[in-house]
Design an enzyme around this catalytic site. Structure first.
Site, PDB file in Angstrom:
ATOM      1  N   HIS A   1       0.833  -1.181  -0.043  1.00 28.44           N
ATOM      2  CA  HIS A   1       0.144   0.066   0.244  1.00 28.44           C
ATOM      3  C   HIS A   1       0.741   1.290  -0.045  1.00 28.44           C
ATOM      4  O   HIS A   1       1.905   1.118   0.571  1.00 28.44           O
ATOM      5  CB  HIS A   1      -1.041   0.084   1.358  1.00 28.44           C
ATOM      6  CG  HIS A   1      -1.969   0.877   1.022  1.00 28.44           C
ATOM      7  ND1 HIS A   1      -1.949   2.337   1.414  1.00 28.44           N
ATOM      8  CD2 HIS A   1      -3.179   0.685   0.535  1.00 28.44           C
ATOM      9  CE1 HIS A   1      -3.192   3.027   1.218  1.00 28.44           C
ATOM     10  NE2 HIS A   1      -3.756   2.035   0.473  1.00 28.44           N
TER      11      HIS A   1
ATOM     12  N   ASP B   1      -8.113  -5.378   0.117  1.00 31.12           N
ATOM     13  CA  ASP B   1      -8.326  -6.186  -1.150  1.00 31.12           C
ATOM     14  C   ASP B   1      -8.082  -7.603  -1.152  1.00 31.12           C
ATOM     15  O   ASP B   1      -8.739  -8.440  -1.823  1.00 31.12           O
ATOM     16  CB  ASP B   1      -8.125  -5.521  -2.480  1.00 31.12           C
ATOM     17  CG  ASP B   1      -8.876  -4.160  -2.713  1.00 31.12           C
ATOM     18  OD1 ASP B   1      -9.703  -3.960  -2.136  1.00 31.12           O
ATOM     19  OD2 ASP B   1      -8.067  -3.227  -3.251  1.00 31.12           O
TER      20      ASP B   1
HETATM   21  N1  ACO Z   1       4.443  -7.560  -5.044  1.00 31.11           N
HETATM   22  C1  ACO Z   1       5.705  -7.557  -4.944  1.00 31.11           C
HETATM   23  N2  ACO Z   1       6.580  -6.432  -4.821  1.00 31.11           N
HETATM   24  C2  ACO Z   1       5.904  -5.332  -4.738  1.00 31.11           C
HETATM   25  C3  ACO Z   1       4.496  -5.333  -4.301  1.00 31.11           C
HETATM   26  C4  ACO Z   1       3.868  -6.478  -4.495  1.00 31.11           C
HETATM   27  N3  ACO Z   1       2.568  -6.270  -4.317  1.00 31.11           N
HETATM   28  N4  ACO Z   1       4.107  -3.822  -4.201  1.00 31.11           N
HETATM   29  C5  ACO Z   1       5.322  -3.351  -3.933  1.00 31.11           C
HETATM   30  N5  ACO Z   1       6.433  -3.969  -4.366  1.00 31.11           N
HETATM   31  C6  ACO Z   1       7.873  -3.552  -4.386  1.00 31.11           C
HETATM   32  C7  ACO Z   1       8.041  -2.693  -5.674  1.00 31.11           C
HETATM   33  O1  ACO Z   1       8.578  -3.458  -6.710  1.00 31.11           O
HETATM   34  C8  ACO Z   1       9.257  -1.915  -5.010  1.00 31.11           C
HETATM   35  O2  ACO Z   1      10.439  -2.540  -5.225  1.00 31.11           O
HETATM   36  P1  ACO Z   1      11.796  -1.667  -5.415  1.00 31.11           P
HETATM   37  O3  ACO Z   1      12.101  -0.733  -4.314  1.00 31.11           O
HETATM   38  O4  ACO Z   1      12.804  -2.874  -5.174  1.00 31.11           O
HETATM   39  O5  ACO Z   1      11.642  -1.232  -6.631  1.00 31.11           O
HETATM   40  C9  ACO Z   1       8.750  -1.500  -3.650  1.00 31.11           C
HETATM   41  O6  ACO Z   1       8.016  -2.652  -3.141  1.00 31.11           O
HETATM   42  C10 ACO Z   1       7.937  -0.450  -3.551  1.00 31.11           C
HETATM   43  O7  ACO Z   1       6.935  -0.264  -4.114  1.00 31.11           O
HETATM   44  P2  ACO Z   1       6.332   0.892  -5.216  1.00 31.11           P
HETATM   45  O8  ACO Z   1       5.571   0.536  -6.287  1.00 31.11           O
HETATM   46  O9  ACO Z   1       7.176   2.078  -5.212  1.00 31.11           O
HETATM   47  O10 ACO Z   1       5.241   1.274  -4.081  1.00 31.11           O
HETATM   48  P3  ACO Z   1       3.783   2.310  -4.386  1.00 31.11           P
HETATM   49  O11 ACO Z   1       3.615   2.561  -2.910  1.00 31.11           O
HETATM   50  O12 ACO Z   1       3.958   3.296  -5.385  1.00 31.11           O
HETATM   51  O13 ACO Z   1       2.708   1.134  -4.654  1.00 31.11           O
HETATM   52  C11 ACO Z   1       0.750  -0.362  -4.495  1.00 31.11           C
HETATM   53  C12 ACO Z   1       1.732   0.801  -3.986  1.00 31.11           C
HETATM   54  C13 ACO Z   1       0.800   0.346  -5.893  1.00 31.11           C
HETATM   55  C14 ACO Z   1      -0.440  -0.483  -3.815  1.00 31.11           C
HETATM   56  C15 ACO Z   1       1.817  -1.567  -4.835  1.00 31.11           C
HETATM   57  O14 ACO Z   1       1.971  -1.965  -3.482  1.00 31.11           O
HETATM   58  C16 ACO Z   1       1.072  -2.755  -5.562  1.00 31.11           C
HETATM   59  O15 ACO Z   1       1.273  -2.410  -6.904  1.00 31.11           O
HETATM   60  N6  ACO Z   1       0.565  -3.525  -4.927  1.00 31.11           N
HETATM   61  C17 ACO Z   1      -0.451  -4.335  -5.728  1.00 31.11           C
HETATM   62  C18 ACO Z   1      -1.677  -3.747  -6.093  1.00 31.11           C
HETATM   63  C19 ACO Z   1      -2.706  -3.981  -4.750  1.00 31.11           C
HETATM   64  O16 ACO Z   1      -2.975  -4.542  -4.134  1.00 31.11           O
HETATM   65  N7  ACO Z   1      -3.297  -2.604  -5.036  1.00 31.11           N
HETATM   66  C20 ACO Z   1      -4.311  -2.205  -4.077  1.00 31.11           C
HETATM   67  C21 ACO Z   1      -4.043  -1.138  -3.187  1.00 31.11           C
HETATM   68  S1  ACO Z   1      -5.297  -0.763  -2.068  1.00 31.11           S
HETATM   69  C22 ACO Z   1      -6.617  -0.093  -2.411  1.00 31.11           C
HETATM   70  O17 ACO Z   1      -6.625   0.568  -3.431  1.00 31.11           O
HETATM   71  C23 ACO Z   1      -7.574  -0.288  -1.672  1.00 31.11           C
END
Ligand code: ACO
Length: 431
Positions: A308, A366
């Protein structure tokens, strides 16, 4: 807006600029950079708005490190266990918990606005049956501006209030109709004797051929799903609604913009994507393969339902949702559901893996909501529309708050331009 209590000093090429700092009632201080460009001639750079407050607000507070979510000061776990969705709607819209009389009046108003203009049925019928219900919802909600012109004048506070009530009341009807249309069943009219969540289940599952009795435990679980998704401060779809509204667009157009943004898998589309991922994994023995893929930098795959932008410890909504999932599966006698088995083991495997711990990736709301909706018999394509129904009150409360804000201006971010500098046009024969 509060008074500035202290200043930050920014030094650029030996010149110093004082920037006011504001202290919120809770949360980190905020540096006011509004005059930065006019005084220093520079912009700030913050793609994804990770360090930028776009407005002030009194609606929702999140502390991502503590896993805290407050609506008008009330913790989400208290609201989820002691309150119900329409009371939370009132709280978000009007700023305080209603008295018994105010609640009765509000519930009556919402209940009496649940039908949609009959001609909108024809609008639904223009869509292909296999359209995603979110596609239908973006279109139908946008079209409400054509059907409810008497509540589209944003300069009139009474029209704004009627539009708010209409949005909260009609959204379940629209989502249920999008579902019924997609499965070829007749539309089911709302029933005023049912509460908000029961009425939604009734519109989704009843058919004219036989009576449908809403199970109170399922209605309670649906009400919790609505409550837990009601608002989440300046998330992507809410910011979209605020940005659309900042130009003076009508409320129905603004909410349609919010629905479009919510659809994406990084936001509201995650519940659908999560369940599809669990089905694709299929059996617990394949979990290590998917964990390895999620950790592989060269593989775009992410564990859906994990991570998140704001919560970096745990998602307080996920804790309540997990409990609800257990209750619903218990009620429906689903003990050996293979998807649930995969979900439980995937959660345990990810939480035990240093990659997810180091990056502070935990199951979000979710991860569990999809399991409940699947158990209730809703198809994955309906998960995000249900999120849209819940979040409508958050969008509309934030939209309403914007009008009382004297700082409100059209939203217009700047950019770090890295393209060509000026060059002369070359005729096609000379290129
Ligand atoms: N699985 C694996 N790796 C992940 C995940 C994941 N679900 N989420 C983040 N990471 C990793 C990224 O690859 C990144 O790695 P790095 O630092 O080596 O490059 C690091 O964790 C940080 O991730 P970001 O994308 O920079 O974090 P951001 O805050 O931008 O993204 C998000 C948050 C979009 C929710 C992300 O965690 C994601 O895509 N999750 C999966 C989708 C999801 O479940 N979304 C629901 C959100 S809740 C809602 O809307 C109610």
């Amino acid at each position: 807006m509060t008074e500035s209590t202290k200043n930050a000093t920014l030094t650029i090429d030996g010149n110093s600029y004082d920037l006011p700092i504001y202290s919120p009632t809770t949360g980190p201080d905020v540096i006011d950079i509004r005059k930065l460009y006019s005084s220093a001639g520079v912009f700030t750079y913050d793609p994804g708005f990770t360090s930028t407050a776009s407005c002030d607000s009194t609606i929702t507070f999140i502390d991502g490190d503590k896993g805290e979510l407050l609506h008008r000061g009330y913790p989400i776990d208290q609201l989820a266990s002691k309150s119900h969705y329409l009371e939370v709607c009132y709280l978000l819209l009007y700023g305080a918990l209603p008295t018994a009389a105010e609640l009765e009046d509000f519930e009556g108003t919402i209940t009496r606005h649940t039908m949609i203009h009959e001609q909108m049925h024809n609008f639904f019928r223009g869509f292909r049956r296999d359209a995603h219900p979110m596609a239908t919802m973006v279109g139908v909600v946008g079209a409400m501006s054509a059907f409810y012109q008497d509540s589209s004048d944003i300069a009139d506070p009474r029209q704004r209030e009627i539009a708010s009530h209409r949005m909260v009341a009609k959204m379940p009807t629209i989502a249920a109709m999008a579902y019924k249309y997609s499965i070829g069943q007749p539309f089911v009219y709302p029933r005023n004797d049912l509460d908000y969540a029961s009425n939604f289940l009734h519109m989704c599952f009843s058919v004219p051929a036989e009576e449908y009795v809403v199970d109170p435990i399922l209605a309670r679980a649906m009400d919790r799903i609505f409550t837990l998704h009601a608002d989440h401060e300046q998330n992507a779809s809410t910011s979209t609604v605020r940005l659309a509204s900042s130009s003076g667009a009508n409320p129905f157009a603004c909410i349609a913009a919010g629905i479009a943004c919510l659809w994406g898998p990084a936001h509201g589309g995650a519940n659908q994507a999560c369940l599809e991922m669990l089905k694709e994994i299929g059996t617990p023995d394949r979990i290590p393969e998917y964990i390895a893929r999620a950790k592989d930098k060269d593989d775009p795959f992410r564990l859906m339902g994990f991570g998140h932008r704001v919560y970096k410890n745990f998602d307080p909504r996920a804790t309540v949702m997990k409990q609800s999932a257990d209750e619903v599966l218990d009620l429906l006698g689903i003990e050996n559901n293979p998807i649930l088995q995969v979900a439980k083991e995937l959660e345990a495997a990810a939480l035990a893996d240093p990659y997810f711990a180091d990056k502070k990736l935990f199951p979000n709301v979710d991860f569990y909501s999809g399991i409940i909706l699947e158990a209730m018999g809703l198809p994955t394509s309906m998960f995000t529309p249900i999120f849209a129904v819940s979040r409508t009150v958050g969008w509309i409360s934030q939209w309403k708050e914007q009008f009382d804000d004297p700082q409100q201006k059209i939203g217009r971010p700047r950019q770090l331009y890295l393209g060509e500098t000026e060059r002369n046009y070359v005729d096609v024969e000379n290129r």
